[in-house]
Design an enzyme around this catalytic site. Structure first.
Site, PDB file in Angstrom:
ATOM      1  N   SER A  23       0.834  -1.196   0.000  1.00  0.00           N
ATOM      2  CA  SER A  23       0.000   0.000   0.000  1.00  0.00           C
ATOM      3  C   SER A  23       0.868   1.244   0.000  1.00  0.00           C
ATOM      4  CB  SER A  23      -0.885  -0.003   1.255  1.00  0.00           C
ATOM      5  OG  SER A  23      -1.505   1.246   1.455  1.00  0.00           O
ATOM      6  N   TYR A  70      -1.802  -0.235  10.351  1.00  0.00           N
ATOM      7  CA  TYR A  70      -1.755  -0.579   8.928  1.00  0.00           C
ATOM      8  C   TYR A  70      -0.500  -0.010   8.269  1.00  0.00           C
ATOM      9  CZ  TYR A  70      -3.440  -1.308   4.149  1.00  0.00           C
ATOM     10  OH  TYR A  70      -3.573  -1.708   2.840  1.00  0.00           O
TER      11      TYR A  70
END
Length: 272
Positions: A146, A159
């Site tokens: 990501s 995250y």
């Protein structure tokens, strides 16, 4: 249009019951690849498997929590027993912070669950799959990563930290894997409308999402070897000009680009 170009190869996809993992599995199956599907929910895995088989692919679905080493070992054993040795590993299973809050307001258990799923999970798969790839002198690994790995985010600390660590893990392994003929890539699909991403408050007003079919096509090209020259690098499928990256792969490697590095604050910075 599917070409059957991956017939004879075997892929293992985690988080294959829904979202990107499901679509990647179906896309690889449509190209003739046998698919080992791993996830926590039997029903969704079975649905994915049925769709893969509909394309004429062989497949097997194994329910397993990627954070549990024993469960992962058994899943890999079953997949290799039923389908053959693994040519492509897709580390897709992932979680995101449940709430957009600073670290001191997070739920500690959920915070660590995100870290474990996004980092321990890939480690467990790599630990089980890589010995076979090393012994055969070939293989490919895709870590679904990501843009959060590359920038700080005070609202998604678990995250962002886990994805940065995953990117660093790939970088740390790259040289040793290259000596055994194994390619590893970290690929971000960008913001695509999965249950996980669409549920993030930061995307509540999102109108234009990235393309999941495009990410599937990119993964198929990984399996074909199109991006082997970018071994050990970060690719943002949602933003990059992939043709340019492929054409400039040698230059990118020579410049040590598309990796996590500390930027020096001056020319003779001792940490530069």
């Amino acid at each position: 249009m599917p070409t059957g170009s991956l017939t004879g190869q075997v892929a293992l996809i985690t988080g294959a019951g829904r979202g990107i993992g499901r679509e990647i599995a179906i896309g690889l199956a449509a190209e003739g690849m046998a698919v080992g599907l791993v996830g926590r929910t039997h029903g969704t895995l079975t649905d994915t498997l049925k769709e893969c088989v509909r394309h004429g692919s062989r497949g097997v679905a194994v329910t397993a929590d990627v954070t549990r080493a024993g469960a992962v070992r058994e899943a890999v054993r079953i997949i290799e027993r039923d389908l053959g040795t693994i040519d492509l590993l897709i580390n897709n299973a992932g979680l995101v912070d449940r709430a957009e809050v600073p670290l001191w307001e997070t739920d500690a258990n959920q915070w660590w669950q995100v870290i474990e799923t996004n980092l321990r999970g890939p480690y467990n798969l790599l630990r089980c799959v890589l010995p076979g790839m090393v012994s055969r002198g070939r293989g490919r690994v895709v870590n679904l990563n990501s843009g959060f790995a590359l920038r700080p985010d005070g609202d998604y600390t678990a995250y962002a930290t886990s994805k940065g660590a995953l990117l660093q893990l790939s970088d740390n392994m790259a040289d040793s894997l290259a000596s055994h003929g194994i390619v590893i890539l970290d690929i971000s699909p960008g913001a695509v409308a999965t249950d996980m991403t669409a549920g993030m408050p930061m995307f509540k007003d999102m109108k234009t999402w990235g393309s999941i079919p495009y990410m599937v096509a990119v993964t198929v090209d990984v399996a074909r070897g199109r991006f082997d020259g970018l071994h050990g690098r970060f690719i943002h499928a949602g933003r990059d000009d992939l043709e340019e990256l492929v054409n400039r792969a040698a230059e990118i490697r020579a410049a040590d680009a598309r990796t996590l590095r500390m930027r020096p604050y001056k020319e003779d910075d001792p940490m530069g």
